[in-house]
Design a protein around this motif. Sequence first.
Motif, short mmCIF file in Angstrom:
data_model
loop_
_atom_site.label_atom_id
_atom_site.label_comp_id
_atom_site.label_asym_id
_atom_site.label_seq_id
_atom_site.Cartn_x
_atom_site.Cartn_y
_atom_site.Cartn_z
N MET A 1 0.80 -1.04 0.10
CA MET A 1 -0.14 0.01 0.08
C MET A 1 0.78 1.48 -0.12
N ALA A 2 1.95 1.07 0.35
CA ALA A 2 2.88 2.44 0.45
C ALA A 2 3.51 2.46 -0.92
N SER A 3 2.83 2.42 -2.08
CA SER A 3 3.25 2.71 -3.28
C SER A 3 3.29 4.06 -3.72
N THR A 4 2.58 4.81 -2.98
CA THR A 4 2.67 6.36 -3.15
C THR A 4 4.13 6.70 -3.04
N SER A 5 4.67 7.50 -3.80
CA SER A 5 6.06 8.00 -3.60
C SER A 5 6.32 8.82 -2.50
N CYS A 6 5.14 9.81 -2.19
CA CYS A 6 5.39 10.73 -0.90
C CYS A 6 4.32 10.13 0.22
N LEU A 7 5.03 9.60 1.35
CA LEU A 7 4.39 9.21 2.10
C LEU A 7 4.23 10.34 3.13
N ARG A 8 3.20 11.32 3.06
CA ARG A 8 3.14 12.45 3.71
C ARG A 8 2.65 12.00 4.93
N GLY A 24 -15.96 8.68 3.08
CA GLY A 24 -15.10 8.10 4.26
C GLY A 24 -14.30 6.98 3.82
N ARG A 25 -14.53 6.14 3.32
CA ARG A 25 -13.91 4.98 2.86
C ARG A 25 -12.75 5.65 1.65
N ALA A 26 -13.28 6.26 0.92
CA ALA A 26 -12.09 6.95 -0.06
C ALA A 26 -10.90 7.59 0.82
N ILE A 27 -11.46 8.49 1.84
CA ILE A 27 -10.20 9.28 2.33
C ILE A 27 -9.55 8.11 3.21
N ALA A 28 -10.25 7.22 3.80
CA ALA A 28 -9.62 6.32 4.53
C ALA A 28 -8.26 5.57 3.92
N ARG A 29 -8.73 5.20 2.65
CA ARG A 29 -7.87 4.19 1.83
C ARG A 29 -6.52 5.24 1.37
N ARG A 30 -7.00 6.60 1.00
CA ARG A 30 -5.91 7.41 0.72
C ARG A 30 -4.98 7.77 1.64
N MET A 31 -5.56 8.01 3.03
CA MET A 31 -4.47 8.23 3.89
C MET A 31 -3.61 7.02 4.36
N GLY A 49 -15.71 -1.81 9.92
CA GLY A 49 -14.71 -2.95 10.18
C GLY A 49 -14.55 -3.56 8.57
N GLU A 50 -15.34 -3.77 7.79
CA GLU A 50 -15.02 -4.27 6.64
C GLU A 50 -14.02 -3.22 5.79
N VAL A 51 -14.20 -1.76 5.88
CA VAL A 51 -13.47 -1.04 5.42
C VAL A 51 -11.85 -1.15 5.98
N ALA A 52 -11.83 -1.20 7.39
CA ALA A 52 -10.65 -1.53 8.03
C ALA A 52 -9.96 -2.93 7.54
N ALA A 53 -10.70 -3.87 7.39
CA ALA A 53 -10.06 -5.06 7.08
C ALA A 53 -9.53 -5.17 5.50
N ALA A 54 -10.32 -4.19 4.71
CA ALA A 54 -9.92 -4.37 3.24
C ALA A 54 -8.50 -3.28 3.29
N ASN A 56 -6.31 -3.12 5.56
CA ASN A 56 -5.15 -4.05 6.39
C ASN A 56 -4.68 -5.05 5.26
N LYS A 57 -5.83 -5.60 4.68
CA LYS A 57 -5.44 -6.90 3.55
C LYS A 57 -4.38 -5.93 2.47
N GLN A 58 -4.98 -4.95 1.92
CA GLN A 58 -4.14 -4.31 1.01
C GLN A 58 -2.83 -4.02 1.58
N ALA A 59 -2.67 -3.64 2.83
CA ALA A 59 -1.15 -3.12 3.44
C ALA A 59 -0.38 -4.30 3.71
N GLY A 60 -1.01 -5.45 3.98
CA GLY A 60 -0.45 -6.67 4.29
C GLY A 60 -0.09 -6.74 5.67
N THR A 61 -0.35 -5.71 6.65
CA THR A 61 -0.38 -5.58 8.02
C THR A 61 -1.30 -4.75 8.46
N GLN A 62 -1.55 -4.55 9.67
CA GLN A 62 -2.51 -3.82 10.45
C GLN A 62 -2.11 -2.51 10.44
#
Length: 87
Positions: A1-8, A24-31, A49-54, A56-62
Amino acid sequence: MASTSCLRLAGKRVFLTGAAGGLGRAIARRMAEQGAKLFLTDLDAAAAGEVAAAINKQAGTQVAWSAGQDVREEASWQALLAEAVQA
């Protein structure tokens, strides 16, 4: 998930209300993409919880935690903020 070059937001913690809805879901994912650790709340605890799980899955960690919250209830703020600090 850290594919963004600028981890602001790397190393920052975010408490986001209304996280289960479209915006809210879009903001959470972008952040999360920008390196933030997230504590997500919504009236619909299961959906948050579903948003958080998605995320976390994308990030590979919590990196996201969730809880149900009615922002109109003042008493819930203190408890959830304390929980968020521990997450």
